[in-house]
Design a protein around this motif. Sequence first.
Motif, PDB file in Angstrom:
ATOM      1  N   LEU A 197       0.839  -1.053  -0.043  1.00 10.73           N
ATOM      2  CA  LEU A 197      -0.084  -0.100  -0.083  1.00 10.73           C
ATOM      3  C   LEU A 197       0.899   1.232  -0.013  1.00 10.73           C
ATOM      4  CD1 LEU A 197      -2.751   1.039  -0.016  1.00 10.73           C
ATOM      5  CD2 LEU A 197      -2.889   0.868   2.612  1.00 10.73           C
ATOM      6  N   CYS A 198       1.733   1.076   0.860  1.00 10.96           N
ATOM      7  CA  CYS A 198       2.930   2.544   0.767  1.00 10.96           C
ATOM      8  C   CYS A 198       3.468   2.563  -0.616  1.00 10.96           C
ATOM      9  CB  CYS A 198       4.006   2.118   1.955  1.00 10.96           C
ATOM     10  SG  CYS A 198       3.335   2.332   3.593  1.00 10.96           S
ATOM     11  N   LEU A 199       4.024   1.534  -1.166  1.00 11.70           N
ATOM     12  CA  LEU A 199       4.681   1.615  -2.451  1.00 11.70           C
ATOM     13  C   LEU A 199       3.659   2.304  -3.479  1.00 11.70           C
ATOM     14  CD1 LEU A 199       6.593  -1.977  -2.619  1.00 11.70           C
ATOM     15  CD2 LEU A 199       7.619   0.378  -2.207  1.00 11.70           C
ATOM     16  N   THR A 200       2.371   1.590  -3.474  1.00  6.95           N
ATOM     17  CA  THR A 200       1.555   1.855  -4.495  1.00  6.95           C
ATOM     18  C   THR A 200       0.882   3.456  -4.384  1.00  6.95           C
ATOM     19  OG1 THR A 200      -0.215   1.087  -3.243  1.00  6.95           O
ATOM     20  CG2 THR A 200       0.610  -0.271  -5.268  1.00  6.95           C
ATOM     21  N   SER A 201       0.904   3.938  -3.030  1.00 11.25           N
ATOM     22  CA  SER A 201       0.489   5.173  -2.606  1.00 11.25           C
ATOM     23  C   SER A 201       1.480   6.198  -3.234  1.00 11.25           C
ATOM     24  CB  SER A 201       0.254   5.306  -1.073  1.00 11.25           C
ATOM     25  OG  SER A 201      -0.943   4.670  -0.831  1.00 11.25           O
ATOM     26  N   PHE A 202       2.850   5.749  -2.823  1.00 10.87           N
ATOM     27  CA  PHE A 202       3.955   6.717  -3.002  1.00 10.87           C
ATOM     28  C   PHE A 202       4.141   7.044  -4.704  1.00 10.87           C
ATOM     29  CE2 PHE A 202       8.615   7.325  -4.406  1.00 10.87           C
ATOM     30  CZ  PHE A 202       8.820   8.632  -3.570  1.00 10.87           C
TER      31      PHE A 202
END
Length: 217
Positions: A197-202
Amino acid sequence: MMLDFSSIVPYWHMFVTGAVFTVKASILAVTLGSIMGILIGALRVVPVKPIKGLAAAYIYVIRGTPLLIQLFLIYFGLPSLGINLPAFTAGIIGLSINSAGYVGEIVRGGIEAVPKGQWEAAKVLGLSYLGTMRHIILPQAIRNMLPALGNEFVTLIKESSLLSTLAIAELTMVGQQVRSVTYASFETFIMVGLIYLCLTSFTSIALQLIEKRWQVH
């Protein structure tokens, strides 16, 4: 049920390593896939029916079959033809080929969205088909395609989890390794999901900034 993440804390460095590997694999696959996709998308609009048909068939087959099956065909199927590829190489090729099918359709749509007057103006100037595509059409089309290409990159980050089926040590595979040691299945895969989730959000935020910078007012 009480969640206890303390058992997976000692393996945090493995999650970080897996996340870094996932990002590298995704960037490499989306780069190769974009190059191939731009070529395939350009072939989809050439005024030669056999070439257009081949490009359309490629997109049809790639988009109509699961990525997992494509990976298995490359990694497990090619050895029967005498072609043995390392797991990482097979995985990147599979992701790139799959991404190219989707990028090709995005490129086709972007090219067709460019006003026909641009083609006519280039013809008046005496530019060849390739010159027109390279200097006039594609630069405008790529700007139109940025949102869709960004979505493809985000999708590819998530689909890279299928590389774990080839025993490649990306984030999902690392999660399986940690779970097999700690037996903390719920906590482990919650952590894996949060990292994705962090990777896709960033990535989404970065792509939105790029889109705003390229936006024509």
